[in-house]
Design a protein around this motif. Structure first.
Motif, short mmCIF file in Angstrom:
data_model
loop_
_atom_site.label_atom_id
_atom_site.label_comp_id
_atom_site.label_asym_id
_atom_site.label_seq_id
_atom_site.Cartn_x
_atom_site.Cartn_y
_atom_site.Cartn_z
N PHE A 11 0.81 -1.22 0.00
CA PHE A 11 0.00 0.00 0.00
C PHE A 11 0.85 1.28 0.00
O PHE A 11 0.85 2.05 -0.98
N ILE A 12 1.62 1.50 1.05
CA ILE A 12 2.36 2.77 1.15
C ILE A 12 3.53 2.76 0.16
O ILE A 12 3.82 3.78 -0.48
N GLY A 185 -5.93 5.64 1.87
CA GLY A 185 -5.79 6.16 0.52
C GLY A 185 -5.83 5.01 -0.49
O GLY A 185 -6.17 3.88 -0.14
N PRO A 186 -5.45 5.28 -1.76
CA PRO A 186 -5.49 4.27 -2.81
C PRO A 186 -4.57 3.08 -2.52
O PRO A 186 -3.53 3.25 -1.89
N TYR A 187 -4.93 1.91 -3.05
CA TYR A 187 -4.12 0.68 -3.01
C TYR A 187 -3.99 0.05 -1.63
O TYR A 187 -3.09 -0.75 -1.42
N GLN A 188 -4.86 0.40 -0.66
CA GLN A 188 -4.73 -0.27 0.65
C GLN A 188 -5.49 -1.59 0.61
O GLN A 188 -6.65 -1.66 0.20
N PRO A 190 -7.78 -4.64 1.36
CA PRO A 190 -9.08 -4.55 2.06
C PRO A 190 -9.22 -5.44 3.29
O PRO A 190 -10.32 -5.90 3.60
N GLU A 191 -8.10 -5.62 4.03
CA GLU A 191 -8.18 -6.22 5.37
C GLU A 191 -8.16 -5.12 6.42
O GLU A 191 -8.54 -5.34 7.56
N LYS A 192 -7.70 -3.92 6.04
CA LYS A 192 -7.58 -2.80 6.97
C LYS A 192 -8.90 -2.05 7.04
O LYS A 192 -9.70 -2.10 6.09
N LEU A 193 -9.13 -1.34 8.15
CA LEU A 193 -10.47 -0.80 8.43
C LEU A 193 -11.13 -0.08 7.25
O LEU A 193 -12.24 -0.43 6.84
N ILE A 194 -10.48 0.95 6.71
CA ILE A 194 -11.16 1.81 5.73
C ILE A 194 -11.49 1.06 4.43
O ILE A 194 -12.66 1.03 4.02
N PRO A 195 -10.52 0.40 3.77
CA PRO A 195 -10.91 -0.32 2.55
C PRO A 195 -11.83 -1.50 2.81
O PRO A 195 -12.66 -1.83 1.95
N LEU A 196 -11.72 -2.13 3.99
CA LEU A 196 -12.63 -3.23 4.31
C LEU A 196 -14.08 -2.72 4.35
O LEU A 196 -14.99 -3.30 3.75
N MET A 197 -14.25 -1.57 5.00
CA MET A 197 -15.61 -1.03 5.15
C MET A 197 -16.15 -0.52 3.81
O MET A 197 -17.32 -0.71 3.49
N ILE A 198 -15.29 0.11 3.02
CA ILE A 198 -15.76 0.63 1.72
C ILE A 198 -16.19 -0.53 0.83
O ILE A 198 -17.28 -0.53 0.25
#
Ligand code: NAD
Ligand code: DAU
Length: 339
Positions: A11-12, A185-188, A190-198
């Motif tokens: 991601f980063i 932000g982009p490319y995270q 989807p196990e982490k909070l924000i992309p998982l929820m989106i």
């Protein structure tokens, strides 16, 4: 300059490669990444087109490969993003966290010593400081806050930081360490909070919020983190630690509700589930040192950053759809089914 970016397909790291190529087109980037479940060449679509960008698949803990790579590529700066990074995975499988995050960091530093690298920059996390109480908003993590890790992940990152600073003192290795708060932000993955929820909200699936959703995280837009690392690895003082954060504290439940509002989805999707073991209550960075010494300040506020992030996931369904179609389904079941 030749810059070796490890973990650049994550991601980063992927955001950093893009940032560096744009900001310093005169430099050459070599990206070393093992392409674990979290690494993704699709995140490097832009950089892979650049002439001054080379991708090499490999494990930072593989000493022979790392040595040969340093011999061939002669990096001036090494910036180490490569790591196992998900706290929940470190609860179920700690061993790989020690191998990559501790032994891998050491293998890189030994190569830096042997090949006379001018700067080794370790990308660290605020989680090494442990957590802060919810009822003391006056308290912040400074660079002098004692290390007090809670999870196998944060303990492995704290161990790596200590090793990096020990290599500076004992061997005179020119190092720097940065410790950042939660990125989004982009490319995270989807196990982490924000992309998982989106990604779950977009499929009208339940949103698993741990405990009561009262834990607080200090959110930083990933591009602001990239800008800070770029400054520290080039201009930061040798042997120093720099905290990176933008005073953007939010409870988890507020973050989830903001995402639902952005997507025009109902709050009835929220499902409170069993808490994470050892769940850190609050993270909050004092970024005064990096501001004072290097003039860094974050450019993106949360309202803007979360809107851009939600839009990115809306516009890049293939990127995360391909991830969800793979072994991710098993991961999700293992992690959440009996919660
Ligand atoms: P990520 O999990 O998205 O990516 C990690 C990358 O490292 C992947 O591309 C993976 O393939 C690679 N990798 C893993 N093991 C490897 C190995 N043995 N050899 C080579 N490559 C390997 O992680 P991220 O969120 O981008 O985090 C990057 C760094 O920033 C980590 O060191 C993390 O501790 C730190 N950090 C992350 C955050 C955050 O909020 N995401 C905040 C502060 C610090
Ligand atoms: O602070 C920096 C750290 O931020 C980095 O070092 C880590 O690599 C990165 O993963 C992140 O750690 P967190 O544990 O804070 O991030 P995560 O996205 O896993 O969780 C954020 C918060 O949301 C945390 O309080 C747990 C909660 N959570 C998380 C998930 C995945 C939920 O409530 N439900 C979930 O399903």
């Amino acid at each position: 300059m030749n810059i070796l970016v490890t973990g650049g397909a994550g991601f980063i790291g992927a955001n950093f490669c893009e940032y560096e190529l744009k900001r310093h087109p005169e430099d050459r980037l070599i990206c070393l990444d093992a392409l674990t479940y979290a690494g993704n060449l699709a995140s490097l679509e832009g950089p892979l087109k650049a002439e001054n960008f080379t991708f090499i698949r490999g494990d930072i803990a593989d000493r022979a490969m790392v040595d040969a790579l340093f011999e061939a590529e002669k990096p001036d700066i090494v910036v180490n993003f490569a790591a196992e990074t998900h706290v929940d995975r470190s609860v179920t499988d700690p061993e790989v966290f020690l191998r990559t995050n501790v032994m891998g960091t050491q293998a890189l530093m030994d190569a830096c010593r042997k090949h006379g690298v001018k700067r080794f920059h370790q990308v660290g996390t605020d989680e090494v400081y442990g957590d802060l109480p919810l009822d003391r908003p006056d308290l912040f993590f400074t660079e002098e806050t004692p290390l007090h890790a809670s999870s196998p992940y944060s303990a492995s990152k704290a161990s790596a930081d200590l090793l990096v600073l020990a290599y500076a003192r004992t061997f005179g290795l020119p190092v720097s360490v940065s410790r950042c708060s939660n990125n989004y932000g982009p490319y995270q993955f989807p196990e982490k909070l924000i992309p998982l929820m989106i990604t779950r909200a977009l499929s009208d699936q339940s949103l698993p919020v741990y405990g009561k959703g009262e834990n607080v995280r200090d959110w930083l837009y990933v591009e602001d983190h990239c800008a800070a690392i770029d400054l520290v690895m080039r201009l930061g003082r040798e042997g120093e630690v720099y905290n990176i954060g933008g005073h953007n504290e939010k409870t988890n439940i507020d973050v989830v509700k903001t995402i639902l509002a952005e997507l025009d989805k109902p709050e009835s999707l929220i499902a409170f589930v069993t808490d994470r073991p050892g769940h850190d209550r609050r993270y909050a960075i004092d970024p005064a040192k990096i501001h004072r010494e290097l003039g860094w300040l974050p450019q993106t506020d949360f309202a803007d950053g979360i809107r851009r992030t939600v839009r990115w996931y809306l516009e890049h369904r293939k990127w995360w759809g391909d991830i969800l179609a793979g072994e991710y389904q098993d991961y999700y079941r293992r992690m959440y089914d009996r919660r």
